[in-house]
Scaffold this motif. Structure first.
Motif, PDB file in Angstrom:
ATOM      1  N   THR A 186      56.374  38.134  58.762  1.00  0.00           N
ATOM      2  CA  THR A 186      57.644  37.526  59.157  1.00  0.00           C
ATOM      3  C   THR A 186      58.832  38.649  59.525  1.00  0.00           C
ATOM      4  OG1 THR A 186      58.207  37.036  56.929  1.00  0.00           O
ATOM      5  CG2 THR A 186      57.008  35.471  58.310  1.00  0.00           C
ATOM      6  N   GLY A 187      58.985  39.750  58.480  1.00  0.00           N
ATOM      7  CA  GLY A 187      59.880  40.787  58.466  1.00  0.00           C
ATOM      8  C   GLY A 187      59.651  41.526  59.689  1.00  0.00           C
ATOM      9  N   GLY A 188      58.407  41.907  60.362  1.00  0.00           N
ATOM     10  CA  GLY A 188      58.187  42.609  61.305  1.00  0.00           C
ATOM     11  C   GLY A 188      58.550  42.097  62.633  1.00  0.00           C
ATOM     12  N   VAL A 189      57.987  40.801  62.498  1.00  0.00           N
ATOM     13  CA  VAL A 189      58.246  39.562  63.805  1.00  0.00           C
ATOM     14  C   VAL A 189      59.711  39.477  63.957  1.00  0.00           C
ATOM     15  CG1 VAL A 189      58.103  37.354  64.607  1.00  0.00           C
ATOM     16  CG2 VAL A 189      56.153  38.418  63.611  1.00  0.00           C
ATOM     17  N   ALA A 190      60.767  39.478  62.927  1.00  0.00           N
ATOM     18  CA  ALA A 190      62.170  39.223  62.840  1.00  0.00           C
ATOM     19  C   ALA A 190      62.560  40.518  63.523  1.00  0.00           C
ATOM     20  CB  ALA A 190      62.670  38.833  61.636  1.00  0.00           C
ATOM     21  N   HIS A 191      62.226  41.568  62.999  1.00  0.00           N
ATOM     22  CA  HIS A 191      62.764  42.757  63.528  1.00  0.00           C
ATOM     23  C   HIS A 191      62.538  42.971  65.163  1.00  0.00           C
ATOM     24  CE1 HIS A 191      62.545  47.282  64.471  1.00  0.00           C
ATOM     25  NE2 HIS A 191      63.636  47.241  63.925  1.00  0.00           N
ATOM     26  N   ASP A 192      61.392  42.753  65.643  1.00  0.00           N
ATOM     27  CA  ASP A 192      61.170  42.863  66.880  1.00  0.00           C
ATOM     28  C   ASP A 192      61.957  41.798  67.838  1.00  0.00           C
ATOM     29  OD1 ASP A 192      59.572  44.871  66.770  1.00  0.00           O
ATOM     30  OD2 ASP A 192      57.661  43.536  66.875  1.00  0.00           O
ATOM     31  N   GLY A 250      67.698  46.690  63.050  1.00  0.00           N
ATOM     32  CA  GLY A 250      67.024  45.501  62.550  1.00  0.00           C
ATOM     33  C   GLY A 250      67.019  45.163  61.311  1.00  0.00           C
ATOM     34  N   TYR A 251      66.804  45.898  60.141  1.00  0.00           N
ATOM     35  CA  TYR A 251      66.768  45.148  58.890  1.00  0.00           C
ATOM     36  C   TYR A 251      67.067  46.641  57.969  1.00  0.00           C
ATOM     37  CZ  TYR A 251      61.920  46.292  59.658  1.00  0.00           C
ATOM     38  OH  TYR A 251      60.768  46.840  60.218  1.00  0.00           O
ATOM     39  N   THR A 252      67.480  46.438  56.795  1.00  0.00           N
ATOM     40  CA  THR A 252      68.026  47.183  55.962  1.00  0.00           C
ATOM     41  C   THR A 252      66.914  48.209  55.169  1.00  0.00           C
ATOM     42  OG1 THR A 252      68.111  45.842  53.702  1.00  0.00           O
ATOM     43  CG2 THR A 252      69.735  45.708  55.419  1.00  0.00           C
ATOM     44  N   ASP A 253      65.881  47.827  54.849  1.00  0.00           N
ATOM     45  CA  ASP A 253      64.936  48.712  54.154  1.00  0.00           C
ATOM     46  C   ASP A 253      64.262  50.016  54.908  1.00  0.00           C
ATOM     47  OD1 ASP A 253      63.027  47.097  55.475  1.00  0.00           O
ATOM     48  OD2 ASP A 253      61.931  46.625  53.660  1.00  0.00           O
ATOM     49  N   THR A 254      64.502  50.138  56.018  1.00  0.00           N
ATOM     50  CA  THR A 254      63.984  51.206  56.804  1.00  0.00           C
ATOM     51  C   THR A 254      65.190  52.307  56.495  1.00  0.00           C
ATOM     52  OG1 THR A 254      65.030  50.478  58.825  1.00  0.00           O
ATOM     53  CG2 THR A 254      62.748  49.681  58.484  1.00  0.00           C
ATOM     54  N   GLN A 256      76.649  50.147  58.942  1.00  0.00           N
ATOM     55  CA  GLN A 256      75.548  49.620  59.862  1.00  0.00           C
ATOM     56  C   GLN A 256      76.043  48.489  60.382  1.00  0.00           C
ATOM     57  OE1 GLN A 256      71.830  49.583  57.641  1.00  0.00           O
ATOM     58  NE2 GLN A 256      72.808  50.907  56.062  1.00  0.00           N
ATOM     59  N   LEU A 257      75.194  48.193  61.775  1.00  0.00           N
ATOM     60  CA  LEU A 257      75.573  46.735  62.457  1.00  0.00           C
ATOM     61  C   LEU A 257      74.248  46.382  62.737  1.00  0.00           C
ATOM     62  CD1 LEU A 257      77.721  45.022  64.088  1.00  0.00           C
ATOM     63  CD2 LEU A 257      77.208  46.379  66.009  1.00  0.00           C
ATOM     64  N   ARG A 258      74.066  45.099  62.249  1.00  0.00           N
ATOM     65  CA  ARG A 258      72.883  44.611  62.146  1.00  0.00           C
ATOM     66  C   ARG A 258      72.438  43.850  63.834  1.00  0.00           C
ATOM     67  NH1 ARG A 258      70.688  47.138  58.497  1.00  0.00           N
ATOM     68  NH2 ARG A 258      72.347  47.540  56.921  1.00  0.00           N
ATOM     69  N   LYS A 259      71.161  44.041  64.270  1.00  0.00           N
ATOM     70  CA  LYS A 259      70.741  43.372  65.386  1.00  0.00           C
ATOM     71  C   LYS A 259      70.161  41.982  65.047  1.00  0.00           C
ATOM     72  CE  LYS A 259      69.147  47.541  67.367  1.00  0.00           C
ATOM     73  NZ  LYS A 259      68.001  48.491  68.097  1.00  0.00           N
ATOM     74  N   PRO A 260      70.476  41.138  65.885  1.00  0.00           N
ATOM     75  CA  PRO A 260      71.312  41.160  67.183  1.00  0.00           C
ATOM     76  C   PRO A 260      72.779  40.892  67.027  1.00  0.00           C
ATOM     77  CG  PRO A 260      70.419  39.046  66.827  1.00  0.00           C
ATOM     78  CD  PRO A 260      70.040  39.603  65.825  1.00  0.00           C
ATOM     79  N   PHE A 261      73.841  41.632  67.617  1.00  0.00           N
ATOM     80  CA  PHE A 261      75.037  41.612  67.288  1.00  0.00           C
ATOM     81  C   PHE A 261      75.779  40.837  68.578  1.00  0.00           C
ATOM     82  CE2 PHE A 261      73.610  45.862  68.502  1.00  0.00           C
ATOM     83  CZ  PHE A 261      74.478  45.918  69.960  1.00  0.00           C
ATOM     84  N   ARG A 262      76.707  40.148  68.252  1.00  0.00           N
ATOM     85  CA  ARG A 262      77.735  39.682  69.407  1.00  0.00           C
ATOM     86  C   ARG A 262      78.760  40.731  69.811  1.00  0.00           C
ATOM     87  NH1 ARG A 262      77.957  34.306  69.664  1.00  0.00           N
ATOM     88  NH2 ARG A 262      79.047  34.724  71.738  1.00  0.00           N
ATOM     89  N   GLU A 263      79.362  40.623  70.972  1.00  0.00           N
ATOM     90  CA  GLU A 263      80.305  41.311  71.809  1.00  0.00           C
ATOM     91  C   GLU A 263      81.517  41.603  70.642  1.00  0.00           C
ATOM     92  OE1 GLU A 263      83.174  41.505  75.641  1.00  0.00           O
ATOM     93  OE2 GLU A 263      82.376  39.598  74.899  1.00  0.00           O
TER      94      GLU A 263
END
Length: 643
Positions: free
Chosen positions: A289-295, A610-614, A624-631
């Motif tokens: 699920t973590g990999g899918v969420a990142h994509d 996309g996520y923190t542990d990388t 850091q700004l997490r994806k997805p981000f708004r304008e």
């Protein structure tokens, strides 16, 4: 009478002997299997450690072989200075030698081997290096002053091999690598070269070895042997005999107690095994699920950015605005779903701080009561003088809300509409914190008097997308998100339930002595514009972010790799801010930032990920700004760095 007593004694003793023998055999087999696994792990770990050391030495010698000081005639002063610096970094090198392709040593540093130059001591490895034009690891050879082996790299110039560079390493330098692996003192670890000669040894196996485990070191063609002596098993055998003898003496008195103890132990063993299997299953699902969420985050970023840009450019067309709002709402729901997936996979971005749980629940009480409805009572009870917990406040609030809503749904099963939910904050029970790291914890439990769960449902309750709710009443991510949040916060989620007896969900979190932080006042967004370098290998993400920045007056230069980013940055001294992705061609965002700072470039950085542990190599002062981000989120992050 005597015969009757003997028969009675034998009758009582026989089950104990049988059960004791079986239990002793099982225990002995498990202990032996554990020793076998430990021996295999020790051999593989040591082989990997030796392999890394050899690979590092090979890389260093290859680097020397490519030095310009070896082009044509040997530049002795330049090569000597290079060798001196490298040997300072590799104190286990005894000599750095240069020989011609026929094995004649031309230069030995810091001094000639044996006091004078001559032939190489291990000509076979040198001949292989010349023939294959690849680095070679030689045999352990006894030289004039020590036993050593050579790591050789050919100097290839215009399809010829004029020289071979060799690092001469004493075998005693390999000895500490064997001591790095913690094994029982009576075990023996040995390192063999290709010919079977012992290079290093640690420990001394007493008596005849029951088993020898061998692991290969492919980088050098060597082998690591772990020998387990017979004495390692005698203690287990002795303990088994004592148990059997003691059981025979007290057979009649302790028959029932021993049988009960055996049943309890077997039950606990099954529970532990089931818990291990469940943990492994949940961990595998978490990685997926973590990999899918990142994509999905990478896909949602340009969608949300494009919708924000369209909203600003569409004008006052109500129909178009309604379509955009509908698409944005769906994208935000997908964003929320991805956030829950990341929470379950323990890869969400957390901001842990000290939290007064009693005060937090007091703030949430009205929201919790509205969430469960007027027919269900939501009671909050807290023990006095409790320590604060260390966790992310927003995620803790969301976890409590999820647990209360699950309790509400469990109560409203069938035609039932009323019930009671109790939220308790208390010190944890001993079994709640078993196997957690040593320290103080706090237990926050949500108990309901609903329908409860059977054993099969309870085992799967924390799996993502598993739900017993009908229709579209739930996604099956509530409990899995709370479980991921608890694990990522160094705690755990404990579920207890039975059909018809309700459910208790207990969130265990570590405590802290630090005071809760004071929230800062919200500041107005500045309006400064600047030149920004945007580095991202995903064209859709890059284009969406660039358009947002350009729409608000910023000048944006785009790059799709670390190499392009460094070139653009060095050629544009007026760049005020660099926005970079973490994973991209040529390296990571952390490497990009480190290289830019090493070059003395003064720009500030913002990382997209996309996520923190990388982002393990990211400097601590880089936001850091997490994806997805708004304008709005992107602009606020940029404004904070440009302020």
């Amino acid at each position: 009478m005597r015969r009757s007593l003997i028969l009675m004694g034998l009758t009582g003793l026989l089950p104990i002997v049988v059960l004791g023998s079986a239990y002793g055999a099982v225990t002995l087999r498990e202990q032996r299997a554990a020793l076998d696994r430990q021996a295999v792990l020790a051999s593989r770990s040591t082989a990997r450690l030796v392999g890394r050391e050899i690979a590092a030495t090979v890389d260093a010698v290859k680097m020397i072989s490519r030095s310009p000081t070896l082009d044509g005639a040997i530049n002795r002063p330049g090569f000597t200075e290079l060798a001196r610096r490298l040997m300072e970094d590799h104190p286990n090198w005894a000599t750095l030698s240069v020989a011609d392709s026929n094995g004649n040593r031309l230069l030995d540093l810091p001094r000639p081997i044996g006091g004078k130059l001559g032939k190489v001591i291990d000509p076979s490895s040198l001949a292989r290096a010349v023939r294959t034009r690849q680095p070679q690891v030689g045999h352990a050879i006894r030289g004039p002053s020590r036993t050593a082996f050579a790591v050789r790299a050919p100097v290839v110039r215009r399809s010829a091999v004029p020289y071979v560079v060799s690092a001469i390493i004493p075998i005693k330098a390999m000895q500490p690598l064997l001591f790095a692996e913690e094994v029982p003192a009576d075990w023996r670890l040995r390192l063999f070269d290709k010919r079977g000669a012992v290079i290093a040894q640690a420990g001394s196996a007493g008596g005849e070895a029951v088993q020898s485990v061998v692991a290969a070191v492919p980088e050098a063609g060597w082998q690591v042997e772990v020998a387990v002596p017979r004495g390692s098993f005698t203690a287990f055998t002795r303990q088994t005999r004592i148990v059997l003898l003691g059981g025979g003496i007290v057979a009649l008195a302790l028959f029932a107690a021993l049988g009960l103890a055996l049943m309890v132990e077997l039950r606990r063993f099954r529970q532990r095994q089931a818990a291990i299997v469940q943990a492994q299953r949940l961990e595998a699902l978490g990685r997926l699920t973590g990999g899918v969420a990142h994509d999905l985050n990478n896909l949602l970023t340009p969608i949300l950015g494009g919708l924000d840009l369209l909203r600003a450019r569409i004008g006052e067309d109500p129909k178009a605005l309604r379509y955009i709002e509908s698409a944005t709402s769906s994208a935000e729901r997908a964003r929320s779903l991805v956030a829950r997936l990341l929470a379950y996979a323990r890869r969400q971005a957390l901001t842990p701080a000290a939290i007064d749980v009693a005060a937090l629940l007091a703030d949430l009480q009205e929201l919790l009561q509205r969430s469960v409805g007027p027919t269900i009572s939501c009671e909050i009870r807290t023990a006095p003088e409790l320590l604060a917990v260390r966790a992310d406040r927003n995620q803790l609030e969301l976890a409590v809300l999820n647990l209360v809503i699950n309790a509400r749904d469990a109560i409203k099963t069938g035609s039932r509409i009323s019930g009671t939910i109790q939220v308790d904050v208390r010190p944890p029970r001993r079994e709640d914190v078993r196997n957690l790291p040593r320290g103080d914890y706090l237990a926050l439990s949500v108990r309901d008097d609903g329908c409860g769960m059977d054993a099969a449902t309870l085992r799967r309750a924390m799996e993502p997308f598993f739900t017993t709710k009908a229709g579209d009443r739930g996604t099956g991510l509530g409990l899995s998100m709370v479980h991921g949040f608890a694990e990522q916060s160094a705690g755990r989620l404990v579920l207890e339930s039975a059909p018809g007896q309700g459910t208790t969900a207990t969130l265990i979190l570590p405590t802290t002595d630090a005071p809760p932080p004071v929230r800062d006042e919200t500041r107005a967004r500045p309006t400064r514009t600047a030149e920004i370098l945007l580095v991202d290998d995903d064209p859709a993400v890059r284009e969406a972010a660039a358009e947002v920045l350009r729409a608000h007056g910023h000048r944006v230069v785009e790059a799709e790799s670390m190499r392009q980013g460094l070139a653009a940055l060095s050629g544009a001294p007026g760049t005020a801010l660099v926005i970079t992705d973490y994973m991209m061609p040529g390296g990571t965002g952390g490497e990009f930032i480190a290289r830019a700072r090493h070059a003395g470039l003064p720009q500030r950085f913002l990382l997209l990920t996309g996520y923190t542990d990388t982002a393990e190599d990211l400097p601590g002062d880089v936001p850091q700004l997490r994806k997805p981000f708004r304008e709005r989120e992107l602009l606020e992050a940029v404004d904070a760095l440009l302020a």
